[in-house]
Write a protein that holds these residues in place. Structure first.
Motif, PDB file in Angstrom:
ATOM      1  N   ALA A 208      25.086  50.908  33.111  1.00  0.00           N
ATOM      2  CA  ALA A 208      25.231  51.887  32.038  1.00  0.00           C
ATOM      3  C   ALA A 208      24.029  52.820  31.970  1.00  0.00           C
ATOM      4  O   ALA A 208      22.901  52.438  32.294  1.00  0.00           O
ATOM      5  CB  ALA A 208      25.395  51.163  30.698  1.00  0.00           C
ATOM      6  N   LYS A 209      24.273  54.022  31.537  1.00  0.00           N
ATOM      7  CA  LYS A 209      23.205  54.999  31.366  1.00  0.00           C
ATOM      8  C   LYS A 209      22.220  54.472  30.327  1.00  0.00           C
ATOM      9  O   LYS A 209      22.594  54.044  29.250  1.00  0.00           O
ATOM     10  CB  LYS A 209      23.787  56.331  30.905  1.00  0.00           C
ATOM     11  N   GLY A 210      20.946  54.504  30.679  1.00  0.00           N
ATOM     12  CA  GLY A 210      19.926  53.973  29.790  1.00  0.00           C
ATOM     13  C   GLY A 210      19.786  52.475  29.871  1.00  0.00           C
ATOM     14  O   GLY A 210      18.956  51.891  29.162  1.00  0.00           O
ATOM     15  N   GLY A 211      20.588  51.833  30.729  1.00  0.00           N
ATOM     16  CA  GLY A 211      20.584  50.379  30.847  1.00  0.00           C
ATOM     17  C   GLY A 211      19.477  49.872  31.743  1.00  0.00           C
ATOM     18  O   GLY A 211      18.524  50.594  32.019  1.00  0.00           O
ATOM     19  N   PRO A 212      19.587  48.630  32.230  1.00  0.00           N
ATOM     20  CA  PRO A 212      20.727  47.740  32.014  1.00  0.00           C
ATOM     21  C   PRO A 212      20.798  47.199  30.582  1.00  0.00           C
ATOM     22  O   PRO A 212      19.782  47.053  29.920  1.00  0.00           O
ATOM     23  CB  PRO A 212      20.486  46.606  33.011  1.00  0.00           C
ATOM     24  N   ILE A 213      22.008  46.921  30.144  1.00  0.00           N
ATOM     25  CA  ILE A 213      22.264  46.333  28.834  1.00  0.00           C
ATOM     26  C   ILE A 213      22.541  44.851  29.047  1.00  0.00           C
ATOM     27  O   ILE A 213      23.430  44.492  29.823  1.00  0.00           O
ATOM     28  CB  ILE A 213      23.470  47.001  28.157  1.00  0.00           C
ATOM     29  N   ARG A 214      21.792  43.988  28.378  1.00  0.00           N
ATOM     30  CA  ARG A 214      21.971  42.553  28.592  1.00  0.00           C
ATOM     31  C   ARG A 214      23.268  42.075  27.936  1.00  0.00           C
ATOM     32  O   ARG A 214      23.620  42.501  26.835  1.00  0.00           O
ATOM     33  CB  ARG A 214      20.798  41.754  28.009  1.00  0.00           C
ATOM     34  N   PHE A 215      23.967  41.183  28.627  1.00  0.00           N
ATOM     35  CA  PHE A 215      25.192  40.586  28.105  1.00  0.00           C
ATOM     36  C   PHE A 215      25.047  39.072  28.160  1.00  0.00           C
ATOM     37  O   PHE A 215      24.761  38.501  29.220  1.00  0.00           O
ATOM     38  CB  PHE A 215      26.396  41.038  28.931  1.00  0.00           C
ATOM     39  N   SER A 216      25.219  38.410  27.015  1.00  0.00           N
ATOM     40  CA  SER A 216      25.088  36.955  26.936  1.00  0.00           C
ATOM     41  C   SER A 216      26.321  36.360  26.278  1.00  0.00           C
ATOM     42  O   SER A 216      27.059  37.038  25.564  1.00  0.00           O
ATOM     43  CB  SER A 216      23.826  36.567  26.154  1.00  0.00           C
ATOM     44  N   ALA A 217      26.531  35.073  26.516  1.00  0.00           N
ATOM     45  CA  ALA A 217      27.690  34.374  25.958  1.00  0.00           C
ATOM     46  C   ALA A 217      27.253  33.028  25.405  1.00  0.00           C
ATOM     47  O   ALA A 217      26.460  32.313  26.023  1.00  0.00           O
ATOM     48  CB  ALA A 217      28.757  34.176  27.031  1.00  0.00           C
ATOM     49  N   ASP A 218      27.778  32.670  24.241  1.00  0.00           N
ATOM     50  CA  ASP A 218      27.489  31.377  23.632  1.00  0.00           C
ATOM     51  C   ASP A 218      28.427  30.318  24.213  1.00  0.00           C
ATOM     52  O   ASP A 218      29.636  30.539  24.310  1.00  0.00           O
ATOM     53  CB  ASP A 218      27.646  31.458  22.119  1.00  0.00           C
ATOM     54  N   VAL A 219      27.858  29.173  24.581  1.00  0.00           N
ATOM     55  CA  VAL A 219      28.624  28.112  25.232  1.00  0.00           C
ATOM     56  C   VAL A 219      28.277  26.772  24.586  1.00  0.00           C
ATOM     57  O   VAL A 219      27.372  26.678  23.752  1.00  0.00           O
ATOM     58  CB  VAL A 219      28.321  28.060  26.748  1.00  0.00           C
ATOM     59  N   SER A 220      28.996  25.744  24.985  1.00  0.00           N
ATOM     60  CA  SER A 220      28.703  24.379  24.540  1.00  0.00           C
ATOM     61  C   SER A 220      28.864  23.462  25.748  1.00  0.00           C
ATOM     62  O   SER A 220      29.945  22.921  25.997  1.00  0.00           O
ATOM     63  CB  SER A 220      29.633  23.958  23.400  1.00  0.00           C
ATOM     64  N   CYS A 221      27.796  23.313  26.515  1.00  0.00           N
ATOM     65  CA  CYS A 221      27.861  22.621  27.803  1.00  0.00           C
ATOM     66  C   CYS A 221      28.215  21.146  27.634  1.00  0.00           C
ATOM     67  O   CYS A 221      27.670  20.453  26.772  1.00  0.00           O
ATOM     68  CB  CYS A 221      26.527  22.734  28.527  1.00  0.00           C
ATOM     69  N   ALA A 222      29.118  20.681  28.463  1.00  0.00           N
ATOM     70  CA  ALA A 222      29.516  19.275  28.477  1.00  0.00           C
ATOM     71  C   ALA A 222      29.855  18.891  29.907  1.00  0.00           C
ATOM     72  O   ALA A 222      30.071  19.753  30.766  1.00  0.00           O
ATOM     73  CB  ALA A 222      30.716  19.034  27.559  1.00  0.00           C
ATOM     74  N   LYS A 223      29.892  17.585  30.134  1.00  0.00           N
ATOM     75  CA  LYS A 223      30.277  17.097  31.461  1.00  0.00           C
ATOM     76  C   LYS A 223      31.641  17.655  31.826  1.00  0.00           C
ATOM     77  O   LYS A 223      32.535  17.742  30.976  1.00  0.00           O
ATOM     78  CB  LYS A 223      30.312  15.575  31.470  1.00  0.00           C
ATOM     79  N   SER A 224      31.808  18.076  33.067  1.00  0.00           N
ATOM     80  CA  SER A 224      33.065  18.690  33.498  1.00  0.00           C
ATOM     81  C   SER A 224      34.262  17.833  33.107  1.00  0.00           C
ATOM     82  O   SER A 224      34.294  16.627  33.355  1.00  0.00           O
ATOM     83  CB  SER A 224      33.049  18.883  35.020  1.00  0.00           C
ATOM     84  N   GLY A 225      35.228  18.475  32.445  1.00  0.00           N
ATOM     85  CA  GLY A 225      36.428  17.773  32.027  1.00  0.00           C
ATOM     86  C   GLY A 225      36.360  17.224  30.619  1.00  0.00           C
ATOM     87  O   GLY A 225      37.327  16.667  30.122  1.00  0.00           O
ATOM     88  N   SER A 226      35.191  17.374  29.966  1.00  0.00           N
ATOM     89  CA  SER A 226      35.056  16.881  28.595  1.00  0.00           C
ATOM     90  C   SER A 226      34.565  18.013  27.706  1.00  0.00           C
ATOM     91  O   SER A 226      34.447  19.152  28.132  1.00  0.00           O
ATOM     92  CB  SER A 226      34.083  15.696  28.543  1.00  0.00           C
ATOM     93  N   GLY A 227      34.271  17.685  26.468  1.00  0.00           N
ATOM     94  CA  GLY A 227      33.790  18.689  25.535  1.00  0.00           C
ATOM     95  C   GLY A 227      34.904  19.151  24.613  1.00  0.00           C
ATOM     96  O   GLY A 227      36.083  19.093  24.949  1.00  0.00           O
ATOM     97  N   TRP A 228      34.505  19.636  23.440  1.00  0.00           N
ATOM     98  CA  TRP A 228      35.503  20.014  22.440  1.00  0.00           C
ATOM     99  C   TRP A 228      36.209  21.323  22.804  1.00  0.00           C
ATOM    100  O   TRP A 228      37.312  21.581  22.347  1.00  0.00           O
ATOM    101  CB  TRP A 228      34.847  20.146  21.070  1.00  0.00           C
ATOM    102  N   SER A 229      35.591  22.137  23.646  1.00  0.00           N
ATOM    103  CA  SER A 229      36.187  23.422  24.013  1.00  0.00           C
ATOM    104  C   SER A 229      36.135  23.627  25.519  1.00  0.00           C
ATOM    105  O   SER A 229      35.101  24.054  26.051  1.00  0.00           O
ATOM    106  CB  SER A 229      35.451  24.573  23.311  1.00  0.00           C
ATOM    107  N   PRO A 230      37.225  23.342  26.241  1.00  0.00           N
ATOM    108  CA  PRO A 230      37.236  23.609  27.681  1.00  0.00           C
ATOM    109  C   PRO A 230      36.919  25.061  28.019  1.00  0.00           C
ATOM    110  O   PRO A 230      36.408  25.350  29.110  1.00  0.00           O
ATOM    111  CB  PRO A 230      38.664  23.243  28.090  1.00  0.00           C
ATOM    112  N   LEU A 231      37.188  25.977  27.090  1.00  0.00           N
ATOM    113  CA  LEU A 231      36.894  27.391  27.330  1.00  0.00           C
ATOM    114  C   LEU A 231      35.415  27.618  27.614  1.00  0.00           C
ATOM    115  O   LEU A 231      35.057  28.397  28.499  1.00  0.00           O
ATOM    116  CB  LEU A 231      37.322  28.223  26.114  1.00  0.00           C
ATOM    117  N   ILE A 232      34.535  26.935  26.878  1.00  0.00           N
ATOM    118  CA  ILE A 232      33.107  27.227  26.976  1.00  0.00           C
ATOM    119  C   ILE A 232      32.262  26.021  27.375  1.00  0.00           C
ATOM    120  O   ILE A 232      31.034  26.063  27.294  1.00  0.00           O
ATOM    121  CB  ILE A 232      32.573  27.798  25.645  1.00  0.00           C
TER     122      ILE A 232
END
Length: 434
Positions: A208-232
Motif C-alpha cells: 500500500a502507498k505509505g506502507g507497509p501496513i501491519r496486519f495481525s490476527a488474534d488466535v488461540s493456539c492449541a494442539k492440532s485437532g483440539s481447542g475450542w475454536s478450530p478456526l483459530i
C-alpha cells in the motif's frame, strides 16, 4: 540459555570461562587470545543480531474524547514509553456490528457482516497525533467478531477488504496497522481458508502507498485437532500464512504456571518467532480474581519464559486507566519492571515445573490427554479426530484406568479433566450449585 541477554553471557563467561582462560594462559598466550576473541564475538552477536522486542497493548477507546480514560491512557504511555511499542485501539470501525440480541449475528452488510462498518470515534481522532509524536505505533482493533458467516464473507472478499483497510489509512495516515479478531468456532477447513485470506490481505497491505501496513490476527493456539475454536487454534498453519503477526489469546490467563506452560504456551512454540505475539492478560474480573494469573510471580514467571523462548512481541490485554476506582485500572504496577526488563533485551532461565503424567486415551490418539490449566491435572476434548469421539463416560474410564481422580466440570464448555489429587470440597460444592 538465551544469548540475547548480553549481561548473562558476560556474567557466565566472567565466572567459568574466565577461570578456564587463566589455566589456558599458563599453557599458551595464543590460546588466551583465542578465548578473548570468542568473548568479543559473543558480545558482538548479542548487540547486533538480537531481534528487536516489542510490547503492544489493546485499548478499548471510549466514545467521548474528554473521557478520563483518554487522559489516563496517554499519561500511562508518556510515563512508560519504553514498554509501549504499539497501541491496538478499538475505535468504532468493525468487521461485524454485533446484534444486541445475539453476539453471533451481525447487523451490517445485510446481516452477513464481513465488511468494514462504522467511523473513527472522537477519542481515537484525538489521540492519533499524540501517539505519533510519542513514537508509538497506532493500530486499529477491528472489534471481536463471533460470527462464522462474517468470517466466510471476509474470506470470499479478501481483496475488497484489503482495499477498504487501505482507504482507512489514506484518511488517517497515523494508523499503521490493523488487528483482526475472529472468534467463531469454525472448522479445520475454515482454518485453511483463514490462512489463505491472511496471506492475501497481508500482501496487499505491504504494497500500500505509505506502507507497509501491519496486519495481525488474534488466535488461540492449541494442539492440532483440539481447542475450542478450530478456526483459530492451528497456529502452525496461521503463523505460516504470510500474516505479519498472530497474537495468541490462549496465554492470557491460567490457574497455575504448570498449566500455563504445558497446556497454553507450548502449542504456540511451533510458530516462527518473528510471527508470534504472546498474549498476557493483566485485567481482573470474577474469573481471574485471586488466581495465579494476576499475581506478581505470574508476571515474572511468564515473561521469563518468553525471554527464554526468544518471543519478539508481548501483547498485553488490556490497558485501562483513568478510573477513579484504583482497582479498576490495569495493568497493576508489578507488570512494569518485568516488561522493562524484557524490553532491555534481558535473558532468563525459567524454573519449569514437571508436567503431570496424563492418562493414555482409549479412543483416538494415545496422547489425547495433555497437561491442563489446574496444577496436577490433565484435560482432553471429546472430539479426537474424524469419526473419533470419546463421551464423558469414556473419558471417566480413561481417567480411572490411570488411577487418577475425575474432576466434575461444566462439560458443555469445559474439556474433560482428570487430576492427580481428588477435587476439593469447595469445588464439589461449587459444581453441585450449577
Amino acid at each position: 540459555m538465551d544469548l540475547s541477554d548480553n549481561s548473562l553471557v558476560v556474567n557466565l563467561l566472567s565466572s567459568h570461562e574466565y577461570a578456564m582462560a587463566g589455566i589456558i594462559m599458563k599453557r599458551s598466550r595464543w590460546c588466551l587470545l583465542w578465548a578473548v576473541s570468542v568473548l568479543l564475538a559473543l558480545e558482538c552477536y548479542g548487540s547486533t543480531q538480537q531481534p528487536k522486542r516489542a510490547v503492544a497493548w489493546w485499548w478499548d477507546a471510549p466514545e467521548n474524547a474528554t473521557d478520563p480514560a483518554v487522559d489516563g491512557m496517554l499519561n500511562f504511555v508518556k510515563e512508560n514509553k519504553v514498554i509501549v511499542t504499539t497501541l491496538i485501539m478499538r475505535c468504532g470501525i468493525y468487521t461485524c456490528n454485533r446484534s444486541p440480541a445475539n453476539r453471533y449475528n451481525c447487523t451490517n452488510n445485510g446481516g452477513r457482516g464481513g465488511k468494514l462498518v462504522g467511523t473513527l470515534m472522537p477519542a481515537c481522532q484525538r489521540v492519533l497525533p499524540i501517539l505519533k509524536q510519542l513514537g508509538v505505533r497506532a493500530e486499529l482493533w477491528l472489534g471481536e467478531d463471533d460470527s462464522i458467516v462474517s468470517a466466510h464473507t471476509l474470506f470470499a472478499n479478501s481483496e475488497e477488504f484489503a482495499n477498504d483497510l487501505i482507504a482507512v489509512t489514506a484518511q488517517y495516515p497515523s494508523i499503521v496497522g490493523f488487528n483482526l479478531d475472529l472468534e467463531s468456532q469454525g472448522t479445520a477447513e475454515d482454518n485453511l481458508q483463514y490462512a489463505e485470506f491472511l496471506g492475501t490481505v497481508t500482501e496487499a497491505l505491504s504494497k500500500a502507498k505509505g506502507g507497509p501496513i501491519r496486519f495481525s490476527a488474534d488466535v488461540s493456539c492449541a494442539k492440532s485437532g483440539s481447542g475450542w475454536s478450530p478456526l483459530i487454534s492451528n497456529c502452525s498453519i496461521l503463523g505460516n500464512s504470510g500474516v505479519d503477526r498472530i497474537m495468541n489469546m490462549g496465554t492470557y490467563n491460567s490457574k497455575s504456571f504448570e498449566g500455563w506452560y504445558y497446556s497454553l504456551m507450548t502449542p504456540a512454540l511451533e510458530v516462527p518467532r518473528n510471527k508470534l505475539g504472546a498474549g498476557l492478560g493483566c485485567w481482573i474480573d470474577y474469573r481471574t480474581n485471586n488466581t495465579w494469573a494476576v499475581t506478581a510471580i505470574s508476571a515474572e514467571q511468564r515473561i521469563c519464559v518468553l525471554m527464554n523462548q526468544s518471543v519478539q512481541e508481548i501483547d498485553m490485554f488490556v490497558l485501562k486507566q483513568g478510573n477513579p476506582v484504583k482497582e479498576q485500572n490495569f495493568p497493576e504496577s508489578f507488570w512494569i519492571p518485568n516488561l522493562e526488563r524484557y524490553m532491555r533485551g534481558g535473558g532468563c532461565i525459567p524454573d519449569i515445573p514437571k508436567p503431570p503424567v496424563c492418562p493414555n486415551a482409549i479412543v483416538g490418539p494415545a496422547n489425547s490427554w495433555v497437561p491442563g490449566d489446574d496444577q496436577g491435572c490433565c484435560i482432553s476434548f471429546g472430539h479426537r479426530g474424524t469419526n473419533l469421539t470419546c463421551n464423558e463416560s469414556c473419558a471417566q474410564a480413561e481417567c480411572a484406568k490411570a488411577k487418577m481422580y475425575w474432576k466434575p466440570e461444566n462439560y458443555s464448555s469445559h474439556p474433560y479433566e482428570c487430576c492427580q489429587a481428588p477435587p476439593t470440597m469447595e469445588h464439589l460444592k461449587y459444581h453441585n450449585s450449577w
